[in-house]
Write an enzyme that holds these catalytic residues in place. Structure first.
Site, PDB file in Angstrom:
ATOM      1  N   CYS A   8       1.036  -1.271   0.083  1.00 49.29           N
ATOM      2  CA  CYS A   8       0.067   0.044  -0.044  1.00 49.29           C
ATOM      3  C   CYS A   8       0.797   1.322  -0.053  1.00 49.29           C
ATOM      4  O   CYS A   8       1.937   1.389   0.400  1.00 49.29           O
ATOM      5  CB  CYS A   8      -0.898   0.005   1.237  1.00 49.29           C
ATOM      6  SG  CYS A   8      -2.369   1.126   1.155  1.00 49.29           S
ATOM      7  N   ASP A 131      -7.324  -3.643  10.564  1.00 53.24           N
ATOM      8  CA  ASP A 131      -6.107  -2.612  10.758  1.00 53.24           C
ATOM      9  C   ASP A 131      -5.855  -2.357  12.214  1.00 53.24           C
ATOM     10  O   ASP A 131      -7.062  -2.286  12.875  1.00 53.24           O
ATOM     11  CB  ASP A 131      -6.221  -1.548   9.640  1.00 53.24           C
ATOM     12  CG  ASP A 131      -4.767  -0.920   9.597  1.00 53.24           C
ATOM     13  OD1 ASP A 131      -3.857  -1.223  10.082  1.00 53.24           O
ATOM     14  OD2 ASP A 131      -4.579   0.448   9.210  1.00 53.24           O
TER      15      ASP A 131
HETATM   16  O1  LIG Z   1      -1.054   5.148   4.386  1.00 58.37           O
HETATM   17  C1  LIG Z   1      -1.450   6.230   4.587  1.00 58.37           C
HETATM   18  O2  LIG Z   1      -1.035   7.444   4.943  1.00 58.37           O
HETATM   19  C2  LIG Z   1      -2.748   6.087   5.160  1.00 58.37           C
HETATM   20  C3  LIG Z   1      -3.671   7.258   5.587  1.00 58.37           C
HETATM   21  C4  LIG Z   1      -4.987   7.269   5.902  1.00 58.37           C
HETATM   22  C5  LIG Z   1      -5.674   5.800   5.883  1.00 58.37           C
HETATM   23  C6  LIG Z   1      -4.664   4.566   5.737  1.00 58.37           C
HETATM   24  C7  LIG Z   1      -3.517   4.758   5.341  1.00 58.37           C
HETATM   25  N1  LIG Z   1      -2.789   3.749   5.081  1.00 58.37           N
HETATM   26  C8  LIG Z   1      -3.349   2.449   5.185  1.00 58.37           C
HETATM   27  C9  LIG Z   1      -2.438   1.456   4.830  1.00 58.37           C
HETATM   28  O3  LIG Z   1      -1.434   1.931   4.094  1.00 58.37           O
HETATM   29  C10 LIG Z   1      -2.692   0.189   4.759  1.00 58.37           C
HETATM   30  O4  LIG Z   1      -4.040  -0.410   4.477  1.00 58.37           O
HETATM   31  C11 LIG Z   1      -2.176  -0.712   6.132  1.00 58.37           C
HETATM   32  O5  LIG Z   1      -3.010  -0.020   7.083  1.00 58.37           O
HETATM   33  C12 LIG Z   1      -0.653  -0.548   6.225  1.00 58.37           C
HETATM   34  O6  LIG Z   1      -0.239   0.320   7.271  1.00 58.37           O
HETATM   35  P1  LIG Z   1       1.024   0.253   8.026  1.00 58.37           P
HETATM   36  O7  LIG Z   1       0.787  -0.108   9.575  1.00 58.37           O
HETATM   37  O8  LIG Z   1       1.629   1.336   7.687  1.00 58.37           O
HETATM   38  O9  LIG Z   1       1.766  -0.936   7.367  1.00 58.37           O
END
Ligand SMILES: O=C(O)c1ccccc1NCC(=O)[C@H](O)[C@H](O)COP(=O)(O)O
Length: 251
Positions: A8, A131
């Site tokens: 992502c 999440d």
């Molecule tokens: O990535 C972002 O900045 C973001 C902003 C707002 C809502 C969600 C967002 N990201 C979610 C994700 O990238 C993925 O679905 C997932 O939650 C992974 O997150 P991470 O803990 O950073 O691996």
């Protein structure tokens, strides 16, 4: 159906290509201006063309209005809408009908109480993403690299495909899959050198680690201990997990 891996927050040609070449099933694009991964529509159009037919394109939005979703649908041409805000069950149903696209609703998890609303969302969404709940005062509801207690999902009986995210890395993804038996994993921060900056080597390592931990793989020692029935209920790969639709997404 083998494990789905989603990378992502891709925002450059180079890192998108890395994810595609390393075998990502889903490429996630963030449309949320406060995020360091936010994409302009112009960049979305270009990256969308690049990913087409190679991975499912996932548009991540947070409580977006119809006009915003229309612009995203037109430019990115997503295969899946990831709703990462406080969208109600009725709003999820409305978006799905209005845009004619499959929807993945995100459920923020901290404690078992966070699963109370799950049946309602599961009745309208095509897929669920669990999440970590963002801490109070966070500037965005996800993509923070925060981990939740995967044991909250241990006894889950969900007849809908689901994925897990939140602070996953190449080092912990195998344990997350083992505990949750999710049908897919999703990562952003765990493949970055700093917020919004994807690292090609970390992307490759993550995908390699997730594939090695895939419980459906014929090479998986865990699977060898289980009966190979068509329904791997209760976890993640519900009856008839949609192999065909996902393949369609890639076309
Ligand atoms: O990535 C972002 O900045 C973001 C902003 C707002 C809502 C969600 C967002 N990201 C979610 C994700 O990238 C993925 O679905 C997932 O939650 C992974 O997150 P991470 O803990 O950073 O691996």
């Amino acid at each position: 159906m083998s494990l789905l891996v989603k990378i992502c927050g891709l925002s450059t040609r180079e890192t998108l290509d890395t994810a595609l070449e390393a075998g990502a099933d889903m490429a996630g694009f963030v449309f949320f201006p406060p995020s360091p991964r936010h994409l302009s529509l112009e960049t979305a159009r270009e990256l969308g063309r690049r990913a087409k037919g190679r991975a499912a394109k996932v548009a991540l939005t947070v409580d977006a209005d119809n006009a915003t979703l229309e612009n995203i649908a037109e430019t990115l041409q997503p295969d899946l809408l990831q709703l990462h805000g406080k969208e109600t069950i009725a709003r999820v149903r409305d978006i799905k009908q209005r845009f004619g696209l499959p929807v993945m609703k995100v459920i923020a998890v901290e404690t078992p109480a966070d699963l109370v609303a799950l049946p309602g969302y599961a009745s309208v969404a095509d897929r669920i993403l669990f999440d970590a709940r963002a801490p109070k005062g966070a500037t965005r509801p996800g993509g923070l690299g925060a981990v939740f207690d995967w044991h909250v999902l241990e006894k889950l009986d969900l007849q809908l495909p689901f994925m897990v995210s939140g602070g996953l890395t190449a080092d912990n993804v195998a344990e997350a899959i083992r505990v949750t038996r999710a049908g897919g994993v999703d990562v952003s921060s765990g493949v970055e050198s700093s917020p919004g900056v994807k690292d090609p080597e970390m992307i490759r390592n993550f995908i390699r680690a997730a594939r090695a931990a895939d419980l459906t793989s014929p090479l998986s020692p865990d699977l060898r201990r289980q009966p190979l029935t068509p329904t791997l209920s209760p976890q993640g790969r519900g009856e008839g997990e949609e192999t065909a639709p996902l393949n369609d997404m890639k076309n």
